[in-house]
Design a protein around this motif. Structure first.
Motif, short mmCIF file in Angstrom:
data_model
loop_
_atom_site.label_atom_id
_atom_site.label_comp_id
_atom_site.label_asym_id
_atom_site.label_seq_id
_atom_site.Cartn_x
_atom_site.Cartn_y
_atom_site.Cartn_z
N GLY A 154 0.80 -1.21 0.00
CA GLY A 154 0.00 0.00 0.00
C GLY A 154 0.84 1.25 0.00
O GLY A 154 2.07 1.20 0.10
N GLY A 155 0.14 2.39 -0.10
CA GLY A 155 0.78 3.69 -0.32
C GLY A 155 1.64 4.13 0.84
O GLY A 155 1.80 3.44 1.83
N GLY A 156 2.19 5.34 0.69
CA GLY A 156 3.04 5.88 1.73
C GLY A 156 4.48 5.81 1.32
O GLY A 156 4.95 4.79 0.84
N SER A 157 5.18 6.91 1.47
CA SER A 157 6.55 6.96 1.00
C SER A 157 7.50 6.38 2.03
O SER A 157 7.27 6.53 3.22
CB SER A 157 6.93 8.40 0.71
N PRO A 158 8.58 5.75 1.58
CA PRO A 158 9.61 5.31 2.52
C PRO A 158 10.50 6.49 2.88
O PRO A 158 10.46 7.51 2.20
CB PRO A 158 10.39 4.28 1.71
N TRP A 207 5.52 9.34 -4.92
CA TRP A 207 4.47 9.24 -3.90
C TRP A 207 3.79 10.58 -3.66
O TRP A 207 4.12 11.58 -4.30
CB TRP A 207 5.07 8.73 -2.60
N GLU A 208 2.89 10.60 -2.71
CA GLU A 208 2.30 11.84 -2.21
C GLU A 208 3.41 12.67 -1.56
O GLU A 208 4.46 12.13 -1.23
CB GLU A 208 1.24 11.51 -1.15
N PRO A 209 3.18 13.97 -1.34
CA PRO A 209 4.22 14.78 -0.67
C PRO A 209 4.59 14.16 0.68
O PRO A 209 3.73 13.61 1.37
CB PRO A 209 3.55 16.13 -0.48
N PRO A 210 5.85 14.23 1.06
CA PRO A 210 6.29 13.64 2.34
C PRO A 210 5.80 14.48 3.51
O PRO A 210 5.37 15.61 3.33
CB PRO A 210 7.81 13.69 2.23
N PRO A 211 5.83 13.90 4.73
CA PRO A 211 5.36 14.64 5.90
C PRO A 211 6.26 15.83 6.25
O PRO A 211 5.79 16.81 6.81
CB PRO A 211 5.37 13.60 7.01
N ASN A 212 7.55 15.75 5.94
CA ASN A 212 8.46 16.83 6.34
C ASN A 212 9.76 16.70 5.54
O ASN A 212 10.00 15.66 4.90
CB ASN A 212 8.74 16.76 7.83
N VAL A 213 10.57 17.74 5.61
CA VAL A 213 11.88 17.74 4.94
C VAL A 213 12.87 18.41 5.88
O VAL A 213 12.55 19.44 6.48
CB VAL A 213 11.82 18.54 3.62
N THR A 214 14.05 17.83 6.05
CA THR A 214 15.10 18.55 6.78
C THR A 214 16.38 18.56 5.95
O THR A 214 16.68 17.59 5.24
CB THR A 214 15.41 17.91 8.15
N LYS A 250 6.58 7.75 5.37
CA LYS A 250 5.30 7.39 5.97
C LYS A 250 5.26 5.89 6.22
O LYS A 250 4.24 5.34 6.59
CB LYS A 250 4.16 7.81 5.05
N LYS A 251 6.39 5.25 5.94
CA LYS A 251 6.54 3.83 6.28
C LYS A 251 7.86 3.75 7.00
O LYS A 251 8.82 4.44 6.62
CB LYS A 251 6.64 3.00 5.01
N TRP A 252 7.92 2.92 8.02
CA TRP A 252 9.18 2.90 8.76
C TRP A 252 9.41 1.54 9.40
O TRP A 252 8.52 0.99 10.05
CB TRP A 252 9.18 3.98 9.84
N GLY A 253 10.63 1.06 9.21
CA GLY A 253 11.16 -0.04 10.00
C GLY A 253 10.29 -1.28 10.02
O GLY A 253 9.44 -1.51 9.17
N LEU A 254 10.51 -2.07 11.04
CA LEU A 254 9.79 -3.34 11.17
C LEU A 254 8.36 -3.14 11.63
O LEU A 254 7.46 -3.84 11.21
CB LEU A 254 10.51 -4.23 12.18
N LEU A 255 8.16 -2.17 12.53
CA LEU A 255 6.84 -2.03 13.16
C LEU A 255 6.28 -0.62 13.08
O LEU A 255 5.43 -0.26 13.87
CB LEU A 255 6.92 -2.47 14.62
#
Lengths: 325, 399
Positions: B46-50, B69-76, B169-174
């Motif tokens: 499913g969707g969500g950027s890594p 993907w859709e725009p990311p939640p943040n940028v640094t 918007k996707k992260w790690g194992l859990l």
């Protein structure tokens, strides 16, 4: 016979006294006293002393305890620090929810557990017995609130059949029947989850008892006499296992009440358990003390009721012979 | 030896290792935000950027970011550009696939351009020409395609070290929780608390129960009757409300919790030990010891304690699940130290911060299954120990 009842009532009174003691001293372990929470620190020492006198805090401890015990027993719990309303009013609106949740879940799981346990004992090695054994180990090791959270996620969010929170809809529906069904709709998932968690240990216990009973000689005799199976099972085997089942009824109660507190929190029900939690988190000591007392009282009352049932089902007590531990 | 053949003892070893060494794998602070709040686990479809990172280096002062993907939640963006000499103007540029160009950072009349930008900074939004309420990440990622981040001018760069960090918007194992923390990291940290609280509280309860059970069983008479009455009373009062009140009154620290759990769960052990002591007291060898003038304490210590010990160990193992469940329950009710990460706390936060409105199952299943697994492990160890101390049980089970 009479000495049995007397003993049980006396026992209940002693437990009540211990609960009162616990309540009295636990809340006095707090730094400061009742007065320091309601008065301004700028009050003069004389005014403080006057207030302490008004609240009876200058009298000896035992006198304070007696006054406290009297107030508790007459449900005079004082004012809540948070809402400034009488605690008893607040509790009275919540007690029916808690009693309904506890009572229905407890009865349903006891009936279901006993029925399953008996049939599991009759058909050893069957599918039914495996289910009973599995349910038992699940209820021993899964945290109740986790199972409830999963149920909530499954039937409140993924498959929105039941509400996520609350014990009535807001605003409540018009009419008695509609309100009643709305209430049942809200209580279904909490009660179902408690039954799901509760029936396993019952079933295992009853199964173990019945397995032992069904293997005994008098059952063999009953069968040899050619009695119908139904009669053997319910009239002979179940009849003799009833007293120990009632005993476990007694022992299971405190755990069920503890479970109800968490259940009310998970489903955000308007009950005594959530009230206790809110009071503790809000440092509302009169309210917390009253809620704790009430929960303990429910437990004592159910204990006594179970004792009465025990007396009725155990022939040794019914005919008045002394009971051995 | 029977114990070594059970799965549970090895599982306990594995869990303990995971709990002690596991968190060491992570270099970061468990409280730090690693990805967007409620990021799904990376392996779910499913969707969500890594999460993505791009670097500007001395050799290669430009980088491509292909975005699907859709725009990311943040940028640094952080780091620096150092030039050989002083420059009138140095910039870091961002160009979109559509041909728009943003100046992410610029400097005037220096040889070094330092950047430390968070997409949520107001000054950064202003410099992009956005209002403070706009989402900078949305403005920087208007479409799908290949974006470029580059330094200008590229000539004369002595050293460049700029990192562009896009949390996923996707992260790690859990996945992540409501604060963007790594749930797997929290999960591993929770093992420690559960084991520590479960085992120490039960040991404390076992010591109290052993003392009470031995003395009541051996002394008998009025003392015994009184003690057992107290046990009965404590068993008939619901424990959780007492624990709640105590935790609320005495503070929420870890050791307070252990103490509270310990002093309210010794009753079962006391009963078992007392029953055993009662039967042992009447045996011939204890009577012989008494007739030889052995002091009571000596008999208790050298003869009754070793007899009771295997049973006690089984009791401890069987008591751990109850303590773990009680700890989890109290934490779930919010009556634990909020600074200590435990499984109950994770469930409480999931329940309180909207895991249900977002359907974030990865916040609920791991801690719950973790608790259940540890409880099953200790139940199995306890039953095995019980069988070892009382072979009759085994026969009955086999029957």
């Amino acid at each position: 016979m009479r000495s049995y009842w007397l003993k049980r009532v006396l026992g209940a009174l002693i437990v009540l006294l211990v609960v009162l003691f616990l309540n009295f001293f636990l809340f006095r372990l707090m730094p400061g006293d009742v007065v320091s929470t309601i008065i301004d620190p700028r009050f003069s020492p004389e005014a403080k002393a006057e207030l302490r006198k008004q609240f009876g805090l200058d009298s000896p401890l035992y006198e304070q305890f007696f006054r406290y015990a009297k107030a508790m027993v007459t449900f005079d719990f004082g004012l809540s620090f948070l809402s400034q309303r009488p605690v008893w009013e607040e509790l009275r609106s919540r007690l029916p929810n808690t009693v309904f949740l506890l009572g229905s879940a407890f009865l349903l799981s006891a009936i279901l557990g006993t029925w399953l346990g008996i049939h599991a004992a009759r058909r050893r090695g069957s599918f039914l017995e495996k289910i009973v054994l599995l349910a038992g180990s699940v209820s021993f090791s899964f945290p109740s609130f986790f199972v409830q959270l999963v149920l909530l996620l499954a039937f409140g969010w993924a498959l929105p059949l039941f509400p996520l929170r609350g014990s009535v809809s807001i605003p409540p529906p018009e009419g008695f029947a509609a309100a009643f069904f709305d209430y049942l709709w809200h209580m279904t998932l909490p009660v179902f989850s408690l039954v799901l968690l509760g029936f396993g240990s019952w079933a295992i216990y009853v199964r173990n008892l019945m397995v032992r009973t069904l293997g005994s000689d008098y059952i063999l005799l009953a069968r040899a006499k050619g009695l119908p199976e139904r009669r053997v099972l319910w009239g002979h085997a179940f009849r003799t296992t009833l007293p120990p089942i009632v005993t476990i009824f007694l022992l299971a109660l405190p755990g069920v009440i503890s479970g109800a507190v968490i259940t009310e929190r998970v489903f955000s029900l308007h009950g005594v358990g959530t009230f206790l939690l809110e009071a503790i988190l809000g440092h509302d000591y009169p309210a917390a003390g009253a809620a704790f007392f009430l929960l303990a009282l429910v437990s004592i009352f159910c204990n006594l009721a179970a004792d009465v049932i025990y007396g009725l089902v155990d022939p040794r007590i019914r005919v008045g012979r002394s009971m051995e531990e | 030896m029977t114990l070594l053949r059970r799965w549970s003892i090895w599982a306990l070893l594995a869990v303990t290792l995971l709990g002690t060494l596991g968190p060491g794998v992570f270099t970061g602070d468990p409280e730090a935000q690693v990805a967007a709040p409620f990021s799904r686990p990376a392996w779910t479809p499913g969707g969500g950027s890594p999460p993505l990172t791009a670097f500007l280096t001395t050799e290669k002062p430009a980088a491509l970011v292909s975005w699907r993907w859709e725009p990311p939640p943040n940028v640094t963006i952080s780091g620096f550009l150092r030039y050989a000499g002083q420059l009138e103007r140095a910039e870091i540029l961002w160009s979109t696939p559509g041909g728009k160009t943003f100046v992410l950072a610029s400097s005037k009349d220096t040889d070094t351009l330092r950047v430390d930008i968070d997409g949520r900074d107001m000054s950064f939004k202003r410099s992009l020409g956005l209002s403070p309420f706009d989402d900078a990440a949305k403005a920087l990622f208007p479409e799908k395609g290949t974006y470029t981040i580059a330094a200008r001018p590229t000539d004369g760069i002595k050293e460049a070290r700029v990192t562009l960090d896009i949390p996923g918007k996707k992260w790690g194992l859990l996945g992540t929780d409501q604060r963007g923390r790594d749930v797997f990291h929290l999960f591993l940290l929770g093992i420690r608390v559960s084991l520590l609280v479960g085992i120490t509280a039960t040991l404390l309860a076992a010591v109290i129960g052993l003392g009470v059970g031995l003395s009541a069983g051996y002394a008998g008479g009025l003392f015994d009757a009184l003690v057992m009455r107290v046990v009965d009373i404590l068993l008939s009062i619901p424990t959780l409300p007492i624990l709640m009140v105590l935790a609320g009154l005495w503070g929420k620290g870890l050791w307070q919790l252990v103490f509270i759990l310990g002093i309210f769960s010794w009753m079962g052990t006391a009963r078992t030990v007392r029953a055993l002591t009662l039967s042992l007291r009447e045996t011939c060898y204890v009577e012989n010891l008494r007739s030889l003038g052995a002091p009571t304490f000596y008999i208790l210590r050298r003869h009754l304690l070793p007899e009771a010990f295997p049973l006690l160990m089984a009791n401890v193992a069987l008591g751990v699940p109850a303590a773990i469940l009680a700890e989890a329950g109290l934490s779930f009710l919010g009556l634990s130290d909020p600074r200590i990460i435990s499984w109950g706390r994770m469930l409480q936060e999931a329940h309180g911060f909207g895991a249900f409105s977002t359907g974030a199952w990865w916040l609920i299943l791991p801690p719950g299954i973790g608790i259940a697994l540890i409880c099953l492990i200790f139940l199995d160890i306890g039953r095995t120990l019980e069988e070892m101390s009382d072979p009759r049980l085994k026969k009955e089970m086999a029957r």
